[in-house]
Enzyme design. Structure first.
Site, PDB file in Angstrom:
ATOM      1  N   THR A 120      64.978 -15.083  -6.884  1.00  0.00           N
ATOM      2  CA  THR A 120      66.571 -14.576  -7.512  1.00  0.00           C
ATOM      3  C   THR A 120      66.966 -13.581  -6.973  1.00  0.00           C
ATOM      4  O   THR A 120      66.281 -12.597  -5.929  1.00  0.00           O
ATOM      5  CB  THR A 120      65.934 -14.164  -8.799  1.00  0.00           C
ATOM      6  OG1 THR A 120      67.455 -13.949  -9.442  1.00  0.00           O
ATOM      7  CG2 THR A 120      65.125 -13.343  -8.672  1.00  0.00           C
TER       8      THR A 120
ATOM      9  N   HIS B 199      48.767 -11.510 -13.305  1.00  0.00           N
ATOM     10  CA  HIS B 199      47.809 -10.202 -13.144  1.00  0.00           C
ATOM     11  C   HIS B 199      46.495 -11.818 -13.203  1.00  0.00           C
ATOM     12  O   HIS B 199      45.778 -10.981 -12.814  1.00  0.00           O
ATOM     13  CB  HIS B 199      47.947  -9.357 -13.434  1.00  0.00           C
ATOM     14  CG  HIS B 199      47.006  -8.508 -12.666  1.00  0.00           C
ATOM     15  ND1 HIS B 199      46.076  -8.315 -11.711  1.00  0.00           N
ATOM     16  CD2 HIS B 199      47.182  -7.519 -12.440  1.00  0.00           C
ATOM     17  CE1 HIS B 199      45.084  -7.868 -11.148  1.00  0.00           C
ATOM     18  NE2 HIS B 199      45.873  -7.043 -11.558  1.00  0.00           N
TER      19      HIS B 199
END
Length: 510
Positions: free
Chosen positions: A429, A481
């Site tokens: 983006t 994560h």
């Protein structure tokens, strides 16, 4: 002329099929490409359509019969007229009978949605009942949670009756409206007038389905609303105006001289007087924007989101671009060399080296992809869309730039389709196009990472013990994560930085 309607040619793995459903009966008129029968195999249901305008003459294979590849199902007479109507229909008014026999009515249906899309919402009607249309004219938008789909006129003719109003939820292939092929506006108006019964004339004759629904929701009667449509017909806008006039009446009564802004407020669509007489505008959230909000909130609630930052010296890329931009345009038929193609190529190379960043999470499974499909976020009036560049490992800079430009143009015009936005293993983006200096992007589930580009800003940097002004860009990598360790995320971002600051590495793959 008689034509044989045959079963589709089945692939080698399919031995035969079963006639599932006939949608037309012998003697019934059909339009070219109209759906007439379904053939069901052990893998898929296949549609068979009319080969031309005409009449279904004889059915040779009934529902439930087993058919082989290319076996004849029925006999079709092209160009023939439908058989005479039953006696009870013949008793209808002469004008209606003449119109219906010469003008064919076709159902306008919602598109066939993919399995991942349950339903859609009627967003905007661009044509109204009685309004003439040319073949392939854009008549209505169907908004799903992924994309806005356009429905076009099947032929030259007129919108007869709208069955699904703006805001209504529709299923795949559900009928939206009736369309009179070849009719003019005057002929379309005569059909509902002639077919309306005396019992319905008081209400249906002056208000269409959309207006009647609006009247019911507003608690108004036909007598309370003044129609501005053809022949005094009440439209949905007339009902809205009556509702606003009714709600504004108590406010306008006490004061003889209303403020100058009051009439404007009453005339503004969806505007109302809020606290202290100030104007407020309430607009329903579109399905697309609601889905974007839902997915972003879901990502924040379910993923273990972290973001790591770095900065890249854009000087080498800018010099390379400046040196070769004219030659690039000439060599690639007008395609301009931008920054995004370098980032896509750098990200592709980094994804090869760190497969976990290119992976996705499916329940308790981690899915590693042996290809790189990179989504490029595109801002449109309807919301943020992420069309996907497929197999970027096989694309050159010109291919990437051309595809991105195509996405941007189609996104602006609302032409992006479902296939353009499904899948993707990684997303980029670029908030820098709007002036963003630093931001934290949110991943697009089930992907596990997203790269954020930002504004190129000249800053003083220490180079070999000296302060030098350099064109710098901050990069942000948000990652899940649960899938990616901090070490991998940092190394992935450093790899992109190294490739961009020394573009020769992209060619040498080092």
């Amino acid at each position: 002329m008689s034509i044989e309607i045959k079963a589709p040619t089945f692939p080698e793995s399919v031995a035969d099929g079963t006639v599932a459903t006939w949608y037309k009966t012998p003697g019934e008129a059909c339009a070219r490409d109209e759906h007439i029968v379904d053939i069901e195999t052990d893998k898929v249901v296949l549609e068979v359509v009319a080969p031309a305008d005409g009449v279904l003459k004889e059915i040779l294979k009934a529902e439930g019969d087993i058919v082989l590849s290319d076996e004849v199902l029925a006999i079709f007479e092209s160009g023939a007229a439908a058989s005479a109507a039953p006696a009870e229909k013949a008793a209808a008014p002469a004008a209606a009978a003449a119109t219906s026999s010469s003008k064919e009515t076709v159902q306008i249906k919602a598109p066939t949605f993919p399995e991942s899309v349950a339903d859609g919402t009627v967003a905007t009607w661009y044509k109204q009942p009685g309004e003439a249309c040319s073949r392939d004219d854009h008549i209505v938008d169907i908004e799903t949670d992924k994309v806005v789909l356009e429905v076009v006129a099947p032929a030259d003719g007129v919108i007869g009756e709208i069955l699904k109003n703006e805001g209504d939820t529709v299923l795949s292939d559900e009928v939206l409206a009736n369309f009179l092929v070849g009719a003019s506006g005057a002929e379309a108006a005569s059909v509902p007038a002639a077919s309306t019964s005396a019992a319905e004339a008081d209400e249906d004759g002056v208000a269409g389905p959309a207006a009647r629904k609006a009247l019911s929701e507003a608690g108004l009667t036909v007598a309370q609303v003044k129609g501005t449509g053809k022949g005094g017909r009440i439209t949905k806008e007339d009902v809205d105006a009556a509702v606003k006039a009714k709600s504004a009446a108590p406010v306008a009564t006490p004061a003889k001289a209303a403020p100058a802004s009051a009439p404007k407020a009453a005339a503004t669509p969806m505007a109302a007087l809020g606290a202290e007489g100030r104007i407020e505008k309430r607009v329903p959230m579109t399905r697309l924007r609601a889905t974007i909000a839902k997915r972003l909130v879901e990502a924040q609630q379910t993923a273990a989101l972290l973001t790591t930052y770095n900065e890249v010296n854009m000087g080498p890329i800018m010099e390379l671009r400046k040196k070769y931009k004219d030659e690039f345009i000439k060599a690639h038929n007008g395609t301009k060399l931008g920054f995004m193609s370098f980032f896509v190529k750098a990200a592709t190379e980094a994804l090869k080296r760190f497969p976990a960043v290119n992976a996705s999470i499916d329940g308790n499974d981690m899915v590693y992809h042996g290809y790189q499909d990179i989504g490029v976020a595109v801002s449109t009036d309807r919301g943020l869309m992420v069309p996907v560049l497929r197999n970027t490992e096989a694309m050159g800079l010109a291919d990437i730039e051309s595809a991105i430009m195509d996405f941007a143009l189609r996104g602006r015009d609302g032409k992006l389709g479902m296939d353009d936005m499904q899948g993707g293993t990684f997303t980029i983006t670029n908030g820098g196009t709007f002036g963003s200096l630093l931001s934290t992007p949110i991943i697009n589930p089930p992907q596990t990472a997203i790269l954020g580009m930002h504004k190129i800003q000249e800053r003083p940097m220490a180079v070999n013990g000296q302060v030098v002004i350099q064109p710098m860009m901050y990069l942000a990598l948000s990652y899940d994560h649960r899938m990616i360790d901090g070490k991998e995320a940092v190394q992935f971002l450093v790899t992109i930085k190294d490739l961009l600051e020394d573009p020769a590495r992209l060619l040498l793959e080092i």
